[in-house]
Design an enzyme around this catalytic site. Structure first.
Site, PDB file in Angstrom:
ATOM      1  N   SER A 434       0.816  -1.211   0.000  1.00  0.00           N
ATOM      2  CA  SER A 434       0.000   0.000   0.000  1.00  0.00           C
ATOM      3  C   SER A 434       0.850   1.263   0.000  1.00  0.00           C
ATOM      4  O   SER A 434       0.313   2.340  -0.256  1.00  0.00           O
ATOM      5  CB  SER A 434      -0.978   0.005   1.175  1.00  0.00           C
ATOM      6  OG  SER A 434      -0.512  -0.754   2.235  1.00  0.00           O
ATOM      7  N   HIS A 455      -2.695  -2.752  -6.403  1.00  0.00           N
ATOM      8  CA  HIS A 455      -3.124  -2.322  -5.072  1.00  0.00           C
ATOM      9  C   HIS A 455      -4.627  -2.531  -4.926  1.00  0.00           C
ATOM     10  O   HIS A 455      -5.420  -1.751  -5.455  1.00  0.00           O
ATOM     11  CB  HIS A 455      -2.733  -0.844  -4.870  1.00  0.00           C
ATOM     12  CG  HIS A 455      -3.060  -0.321  -3.509  1.00  0.00           C
ATOM     13  ND1 HIS A 455      -3.340   0.997  -3.255  1.00  0.00           N
ATOM     14  CD2 HIS A 455      -3.149  -0.953  -2.319  1.00  0.00           C
ATOM     15  CE1 HIS A 455      -3.597   1.149  -1.972  1.00  0.00           C
ATOM     16  NE2 HIS A 455      -3.490  -0.019  -1.388  1.00  0.00           N
ATOM     17  N   GLU A 467      -6.009  -0.336  -8.029  1.00  0.00           N
ATOM     18  CA  GLU A 467      -5.071   0.685  -8.479  1.00  0.00           C
ATOM     19  C   GLU A 467      -3.858  -0.066  -9.034  1.00  0.00           C
ATOM     20  O   GLU A 467      -3.188  -0.786  -8.285  1.00  0.00           O
ATOM     21  CB  GLU A 467      -4.685   1.527  -7.247  1.00  0.00           C
ATOM     22  CG  GLU A 467      -4.125   2.874  -7.522  1.00  0.00           C
ATOM     23  CD  GLU A 467      -3.861   3.689  -6.231  1.00  0.00           C
ATOM     24  OE1 GLU A 467      -3.768   4.904  -6.326  1.00  0.00           O
ATOM     25  OE2 GLU A 467      -3.735   3.102  -5.130  1.00  0.00           O
ATOM     26  N   ASN A 505      -4.028   6.441  -1.402  1.00  0.00           N
ATOM     27  CA  ASN A 505      -3.528   6.669  -0.046  1.00  0.00           C
ATOM     28  C   ASN A 505      -2.862   8.034   0.093  1.00  0.00           C
ATOM     29  O   ASN A 505      -2.802   8.591   1.180  1.00  0.00           O
ATOM     30  CB  ASN A 505      -2.550   5.563   0.360  1.00  0.00           C
ATOM     31  CG  ASN A 505      -3.294   4.284   0.709  1.00  0.00           C
ATOM     32  OD1 ASN A 505      -4.499   4.310   0.917  1.00  0.00           O
ATOM     33  ND2 ASN A 505      -2.584   3.171   0.742  1.00  0.00           N
TER      34      ASN A 505
HETATM   35  P1  NAD Z   1      -1.372  -9.895   6.903  1.00  0.00           P
HETATM   36  O1  NAD Z   1      -0.426  -9.780   8.024  1.00  0.00           O
HETATM   37  O2  NAD Z   1      -2.789 -10.209   7.182  1.00  0.00           O
HETATM   38  O3  NAD Z   1      -0.855 -11.032   5.909  1.00  0.00           O
HETATM   39  C1  NAD Z   1       0.474 -11.207   5.550  1.00  0.00           C
HETATM   40  C2  NAD Z   1       0.696 -12.698   5.378  1.00  0.00           C
HETATM   41  O4  NAD Z   1       1.916 -12.906   4.702  1.00  0.00           O
HETATM   42  C3  NAD Z   1       0.785 -13.472   6.689  1.00  0.00           C
HETATM   43  O5  NAD Z   1      -0.228 -14.459   6.700  1.00  0.00           O
HETATM   44  C4  NAD Z   1       2.164 -14.087   6.678  1.00  0.00           C
HETATM   45  O6  NAD Z   1       2.201 -15.381   7.233  1.00  0.00           O
HETATM   46  C5  NAD Z   1       2.470 -14.121   5.210  1.00  0.00           C
HETATM   47  N1  NAD Z   1       3.897 -14.125   4.894  1.00  0.00           N
HETATM   48  C6  NAD Z   1       4.858 -13.311   5.346  1.00  0.00           C
HETATM   49  N2  NAD Z   1       6.035 -13.623   4.779  1.00  0.00           N
HETATM   50  C7  NAD Z   1       5.814 -14.658   3.938  1.00  0.00           C
HETATM   51  C8  NAD Z   1       6.623 -15.424   3.068  1.00  0.00           C
HETATM   52  N3  NAD Z   1       7.914 -15.188   2.941  1.00  0.00           N
HETATM   53  N4  NAD Z   1       6.033 -16.404   2.354  1.00  0.00           N
HETATM   54  C9  NAD Z   1       4.726 -16.667   2.480  1.00  0.00           C
HETATM   55  N5  NAD Z   1       3.911 -15.968   3.282  1.00  0.00           N
HETATM   56  C10 NAD Z   1       4.449 -14.986   4.011  1.00  0.00           C
HETATM   57  O7  NAD Z   1      -1.224  -8.562   6.060  1.00  0.00           O
HETATM   58  P2  NAD Z   1      -2.243  -7.907   5.012  1.00  0.00           P
HETATM   59  O8  NAD Z   1      -3.076  -6.925   5.703  1.00  0.00           O
HETATM   60  O9  NAD Z   1      -2.869  -8.991   4.227  1.00  0.00           O
HETATM   61  O10 NAD Z   1      -1.249  -7.089   4.082  1.00  0.00           O
HETATM   62  C11 NAD Z   1      -0.468  -7.688   3.091  1.00  0.00           C
HETATM   63  C12 NAD Z   1       0.023  -6.628   2.117  1.00  0.00           C
HETATM   64  O11 NAD Z   1      -1.090  -5.960   1.564  1.00  0.00           O
HETATM   65  C13 NAD Z   1       0.896  -5.558   2.739  1.00  0.00           C
HETATM   66  O12 NAD Z   1       1.877  -5.185   1.817  1.00  0.00           O
HETATM   67  C14 NAD Z   1      -0.077  -4.408   2.953  1.00  0.00           C
HETATM   68  O13 NAD Z   1       0.548  -3.160   2.950  1.00  0.00           O
HETATM   69  C15 NAD Z   1      -0.954  -4.558   1.751  1.00  0.00           C
HETATM   70  N6  NAD Z   1      -2.293  -3.967   1.865  1.00  0.00           N
HETATM   71  C16 NAD Z   1      -3.008  -4.098   3.009  1.00  0.00           C
HETATM   72  C17 NAD Z   1      -4.261  -3.531   3.093  1.00  0.00           C
HETATM   73  C18 NAD Z   1      -5.082  -3.682   4.354  1.00  0.00           C
HETATM   74  O14 NAD Z   1      -6.061  -2.976   4.504  1.00  0.00           O
HETATM   75  N7  NAD Z   1      -4.743  -4.604   5.229  1.00  0.00           N
HETATM   76  C19 NAD Z   1      -4.800  -2.844   2.001  1.00  0.00           C
HETATM   77  C20 NAD Z   1      -4.061  -2.748   0.824  1.00  0.00           C
HETATM   78  C21 NAD Z   1      -2.798  -3.318   0.782  1.00  0.00           C
END
Ligand code: NAD
Length: 719
Positions: A434, A455, A467, A505
């Site tokens: 993000s 995104h 996005e 964002n």
């Molecule tokens: P999250 O913590 O729920 O999920 C991340 C997952 O990645 C975890 O389950 C973890 O076990 C896994 N992981 C970490 N390293 C790994 C690896 N090497 N191999 C396999 N799995 C691995 O986080 P999220 O909220 O899903 O966010 C994930 C991404 O999406 C981030 O970059 C975040 O910035 C982006 N994002 C989040 C949102 C939101 O609202 N949460 C919105 C848009 C974008």
């Protein structure tokens, strides 16, 4: 040779039994839409039905594969110049359908495909309705979604057919009715397999002609009748409808309120008066700002559907197989949407428990659709069979696209990128980050032309925007492929240039920060949220912080300060609350209190973290809106200046679909046009004098103010 003007849209064939088959097939057009030219054609057909003694009854069907009649021609609607013209258009539609309804010979609607707006109004004026049981067969009156109301008798005929409450539910929301529901509601008379649609319709026409069947009568259950069949009961229904609309729209949308009045008029004083009220309301609504902005958004999203995202004509690669690294909150959401759109998904996670968790989310999404009868059990099992997972990259070799949704840390993303490139030889690598610039992620890549940002917004299953972020090295083929893939997933896609916060964002940051600054000044949490709900946002900024997660907001905030300096510095209260370890709703502690997942009131302990102690300062809703919304608008202009946005259209659609910028305002650039560049510059300067550095107007805005320019033409077509 005939031209589109001379080739008729309607043709009539009479069979040996005296049943006329009328086929609607607009020449050289993908769908059937109603326009004023067609009125004359319909009149001719009606004259033939009445004048030809050999005809006993008729069936109205469509020559298009997926639409019966998709509604009124919206291009024609937006060209309307005055309320009087719009009213006249409505009256002409009403007259035409009154004539259809009053024909002595029965007309059966044989409906397959979209039956929307004016199309459904045509069906309502017919004397019998047969619908094909097919996923493409959907009925709706979506006029309120364009700021209008059904203007060809729909507000009068629908309640008389299916009852008041059921009709209001459709008219006031524009919701789509699927075949089975249409049958239960009594909206249609027969639901049949598509293969026998025509033969059943012809049979019904014969029966009606021979008076073996009588024309549809209203059907409704005893409870509904008890409430609806007397004026006192109806008054209750109308009052409740008004209350619900006001609660949902805060009075910002005049369409549904006008529709309630018009339906009520028809009940109180008869159908003729109801139709008269309908035409007048249609005229009034067609020239409102709300209608203009909603139709703008309709055209903007339609245009985006055709936009490939690139200048060149490079062909996108097909995407059948998707790899997802990280099946957490976002990864599981993406997987859920992908399997529902025929994509094979392989998830890589850190542990088998996490894989099970992600697949559980996919199953739950499918099961919900099954419960709502949008999916059969068989289709659900098929979709579920498309997802699998593991703790290594097995199954990634043939992936067309790999999306990473791992933790928001550059090093983790780099490791994942290297691992993916080692196993998936052809795959495009898309990051769901993000905040981290895609170019930074691509630094670890041996093929940066295939690295891009996708995104998604949370919850992925519900949020319509995607996005796509193009870094300098990203190739046209990569962009075109993920844009096409995003559309395949049912998303509205905008392409933006790489940069901190991308677009959505980035414009959110000054808005959220300013909400924090108001807290610094002693303004109450709920006052801030209430003011922005009143502006038209679906949730206030403080609630949004709790929903997104304060930890995530903190990280994103730090990146914005690093990139843009002073104007993005978070307020003291915001910083302290984030440092206190509160993370918002997910941990049950944020700006608000939570109990068993239910949100309570604002947490009084927050006020101990604000610089102002003791009595709280009150601020008017206007002042709060001014301070939070204006910097968001200003930042949107900077995104255009910087080339982050390709167009104001993308900026408007992105804000509405990504963060719920009020649709009736059209989007940030449309809102600026409504204020006027010069007035906006004056207002920003006044704020900048009070809070130096945070509100300095963007250069482009100053230029526009000096030249008296707008972003969109003030008249004519919206795009
Ligand atoms: P999250 O913590 O729920 O999920 C991340 C997952 O990645 C975890 O389950 C973890 O076990 C896994 N992981 C970490 N390293 C790994 C690896 N090497 N191999 C396999 N799995 C691995 O986080 P999220 O909220 O899903 O966010 C994930 C991404 O999406 C981030 O970059 C975040 O910035 C982006 N994002 C989040 C949102 C939101 O609202 N949460 C919105 C848009 C974008």
């Amino acid at each position: 040779m005939s031209t589109p003007e001379t080739t008729p849209s309607l043709t009539l064939q009479v069979d040996d039994d005296g049943i006329a088959l009328i086929t609607f097939d607009a020449p050289h057009a993908p769908i059937n839409a109603l326009n004023s030219r067609l009125t004359a054609e319909f009149e001719q057909i009606f004259a033939q039905l009445e004048g030809n003694d050999a005809i006993r009854a008729a069936v109205l069907s469509s020559g298009k594969a997926d639409t019966w009649i998709a509604g009124a021609d919206i291009e024609e609607l937006v060209s309307i110049a005055s309320a009087a013209d719009a009213e006249a258009l409505s009256r002409s539609g009403q007259r035409m359908l009154d004539r259809l309804a009053a024909l002595h010979k029965p007309v059966v609607a044989a409906i397959h495909g979209a039956c929307l707006g004016g199309g459904l109004e045509v069906a309502l004026a017919c004397h019998w309705r047969v619908l094909s049981d097919h996923p493409k067969s959907v009925c709706a009156l979506p006029e309120v979604q364009l700021g209008l109301l059904p203007g060809a008798g729909g507000t009068q005929r629908l309640p008389r057919l299916i009852g008041l409450q059921a009709a209001l539910d459709l008219i006031l929301t524009g919701k789509t009715v699927r075949p089975r529901k249409a049958k239960t509601l009594g909206l249609i008379d027969d639901l049949v397999h598509p293969a026998i649609l025509r033969s059943v319709a012809l049979q019904r026409a014969r029966e009606l002609a021979a008076r073996q069947r009588s024309r549809t009568e209203r059907k409704s259950g005893p409870t509904a009748m008890l409430l609806e069949d007397n004026p006192v009961g109806r008054a209750v229904v109308f009052r409740q409808a008004r209350e619900q609309v006001l609660k949902k729209t805060r009075g910002a949308y005049p369409g549904p309120l006008a529709a309630i009045e018009v339906v009520a008029e028809g009940y109180a004083n008869g159908i003729a008066r109801g139709l008269d009220a309908e035409a007048r309301a249609f005229g009034r609504l067609a020239v409102t700002d709300v209608c203009r902005e909603l139709t703008f958004l309709f055209f903007a999203t339609t245009a985006l559907k055709k936009d490939t995202g690139i200048e060149s004509d490079t062909i996108p690669r097909p995407v059948h197989r998707l790899g997802i690294v990280g099946g957490g909150f976002m990864g599981a959401g993406i997987a859920s949407v992908a399997v529902q759109h025929d994509t094979l998904v392989r998830i890589k996670e850190a542990s088998l428990e996490r894989i099970a968790g992600a697949i559980g989310v996919v199953r739950e999404g499918l099961d919900e659709k099954r419960r709502k009868r949008r999916l059969t059990r068989l289709a659900m099992d098929d979709a579920l069979a498309r997802v699998s997972g593991g703790t290594d990259y097995t199954g990634f070799t043939r992936a067309d696209v790999v999306i990473e949704a791992v933790f928001e840390e550059l090093e983790v993303k780099h490791t994942v990128l290297r691992e993916v490139e080692a196993v998936a030889a052809r795959a495009i690598f898309a990051s769901n980050t993000s905040t981290i610039p895609i170019a930074r992620i691509a630094e670890a890549s041996s093929r940066p032309e295939q690295v891009v940002g996708m995104h998604f917004f949370s919850p992925v299953q519900k949020m319509p925007l995607l996005e796509v972020i193009a870094a300098p090295a990203t190739s046209d083929e990569t962009i075109a492929t993920v844009v096409a893939f995003g559309k395949q997933l049912g998303k509205t896609v905008i392409v933006v240039r790489d940069g901190p916060g991308f677009y959505v964002n980035r414009i959110l940051a000054p808005y959220i920060n300013e909400a924090g600054a108001l807290l610094d000044d002693g303004v109450a949490i709920e006052a801030i949220d209430q003011a922005l709900l009143a502006y038209g946002f679906p949730v206030g900024p403080i609630t949004l912080l709790d929903e997104v997660g304060l930890d995530i907001a903190g990280k994103s905030g730090a990146i914005m300060v690093e990139a843009f300096g002073d104007r993005m510095v978070p307020s003291r209260t915001l910083t302290r609350v984030i440092e206190s370890g509160r993370t918002g709703r997910k941990a049950g502690r944020g700006f608000y209190t939570y109990e068993d997942g239910e949100r309570g009131g604002p947490d009084a302990a927050i006020y101990a973290m604000t610089p102002v102690q003791g009595s709280r300062r009150s601020a008017t809703a206007d002042e709060i809106q001014e301070r939070t919304v204006l910097p968001m608008l200003n930042e949107a202009v900077r995104c255009l200046e910087d080339g982050v946005l390709r167009s104001t259209r993308d900026g408007d659609v992105g804000a509405v679909f990504g963060i719920g910028f009020p649709p009736f305002r059209g989007g940030p650039f449309r809102a600026i046009d409504a204020i006027g560049a010069a007035a906006l510059v004056r207002r920003l300067e006044a704020l900048n004098a009070r809070f130096p550095g945070r509100f300095a107007p963007a250069a482009r805005l100053r230029d526009m103010a000096a030249r008296g320019e707008r972003f969109y033409p003030s008249t004519g077509k919206p795009l």
